[in-house]
Design an enzyme around this catalytic site. Sequence first.
Site, mmCIF file in Angstrom:
data_model
loop_
_atom_site.group_PDB
_atom_site.id
_atom_site.type_symbol
_atom_site.label_atom_id
_atom_site.label_comp_id
_atom_site.label_asym_id
_atom_site.label_seq_id
_atom_site.Cartn_x
_atom_site.Cartn_y
_atom_site.Cartn_z
ATOM 1 N N HIS A 163 20.242 -2.454 9.509
ATOM 2 C CA HIS A 163 20.401 -1.763 8.215
ATOM 3 C C HIS A 163 19.350 -2.223 7.210
ATOM 4 O O HIS A 163 19.575 -2.163 6.010
ATOM 5 C CB HIS A 163 21.804 -1.993 7.629
ATOM 6 N N SER A 290 -7.650 2.922 -3.906
ATOM 7 C CA SER A 290 -7.165 3.957 -4.803
ATOM 8 C C SER A 290 -8.279 4.281 -5.790
ATOM 9 O O SER A 290 -9.072 3.416 -6.149
ATOM 10 C CB SER A 290 -5.930 3.444 -5.543
ATOM 11 N N LYS A 296 -5.515 -1.813 -5.201
ATOM 12 C CA LYS A 296 -4.783 -1.261 -4.062
ATOM 13 C C LYS A 296 -5.537 -1.287 -2.741
ATOM 14 O O LYS A 296 -6.747 -1.091 -2.680
ATOM 15 C CB LYS A 296 -4.433 0.203 -4.355
ATOM 16 N N GLU A 303 0.481 5.510 7.752
ATOM 17 C CA GLU A 303 1.170 6.579 7.012
ATOM 18 C C GLU A 303 0.845 7.951 7.602
ATOM 19 O O GLU A 303 1.722 8.787 7.800
ATOM 20 C CB GLU A 303 0.755 6.563 5.538
#
Length: 482
Positions: A163, A290, A296, A303
Amino acid sequence: MTNQLDKKSQAWSALFSEPMSELVKRYTASVFFDKRLWQADIQGSLAHAEMLAAQKIIGAQDLADIERGMAQITQEIESGAFEWKLDLEDVHLNIEARLTQLVGDAGKRLHTGRSRNDQVATDVRLWLRSEMDLITDLLLDLQKSLVEVAEKNVEVILPGFTHLQVAQPVSFAHHLLAYVEMFARDAERMGDVRRRTNRLPLGSAALAGTTYPLDRERVARTLGMVDAQGNAQVCQNSLDGVSDRDFAIEFTAAASICMVHISRLSEELILWMSQNFGFIQIADRFTTGSSIMPQKKNPDVPELARGKTGRVVGHLMGLITLMKGQPLAYNKDNQEDKEPLFDTVDTLKDTLRIFSEMVGGQVNPTTGAKEGGIAVNAAAMEAAAKKGFATATDLADYLVKKGLPFRDAHETVAHAVKAAASHNCDLSELPLKVLQGFHASIEKDVYDCLSLQGSLHARDTLGGTAPIQVRAQIARHYKRFM
Ligand code: ARG
């Protein structure tokens, strides 16, 4: 030289009173994507021609002419000189028209006892077979990369989650080896699909078989469509042979499952890379910056892979729906099998390639060693494992060994966890006196099982996370890779 096929743009045959409209021509043509099948198409044609000659359906000179023409066509396609014509609809008619242009009547004899229906079904199977072999190799590379990283991280402790809550400590290697199991099954599935793909439709002709004395098994053997014992594998029903694309659906299903595994790994890499976990770094060449936030480094590759999983599952839906409700035998619907299949293969191959390198690194040509795979922050993993009372189950197991029924031990430990939480410390940091307050049977040796290392080493069952078990699994994988 006049050529019937060249006139196809006017009309198929004397039967047609008007040429096909330009729009319809574009709508029905497949050459701009199915030209990708050209090698399989030539391979299938040569096997068919060889059999026609052996069966004396065409002459030896015809076969020689066809072979010569196909050799030239191969060279033209490879060099980019071949002119693909929309007017000739698909890869099959383009190659056949050029062959006839080059060798005359022998080219026109090639299609004896054959239809584009059994021809295309054969081509797709041949093409997919070789792509599946490449995919199986790529799956092996990815497994090797994972095992190599695992080997270096057997004693590194990661909080195992259920979980997404800290559950029990696990070896980082053990965690990576879970993915090796998944990718090994994916490779196994490719092998299963390959077996059913590797069967010959040629000889089914348009739908009902043919009046010529074909030797289908000979063609199958020429094309390597044989089982492990070397027996020719031939589609045993002509209607089925030309019409079903279940092998393509099965392949796309296997590819989808594999991408789902990739997406799970992607999700973990993304989480592990986030500042809140800080468990790993992936090499800069797999990340992007970024345009606005200078700090970043984004895990774009995992992804995208997670996103591309949807695309492959979409192709599975497309193909299975394509087949639904089609009456026997061949229908033009089946021309729509190619683009989803091609895109599935491309997406899966690229993804597997990039993942092997991202996880395991790249071979340095001078040293021969792999460099630049994921960098592991063992301290951050261990600190995270310490946060969530990951050894609570171990304390319960300890009490069971002292004679408590498991359910009572479970309850007792819940009180201990509550106490540790209120003191803002780990179970292993509670003084013995305090622990004994929860149960008198607790002795000093309890700390052996409350440590992350103790907990890890205690899970010494086959398939468990104890380093001794993990090392045995690594050895098994290396043996498998040999
Ligand atoms: N381009 C077609 C396909 O991909 C080849 C078979 C065409 N057969 C036919 N009867 N129109 O399915």
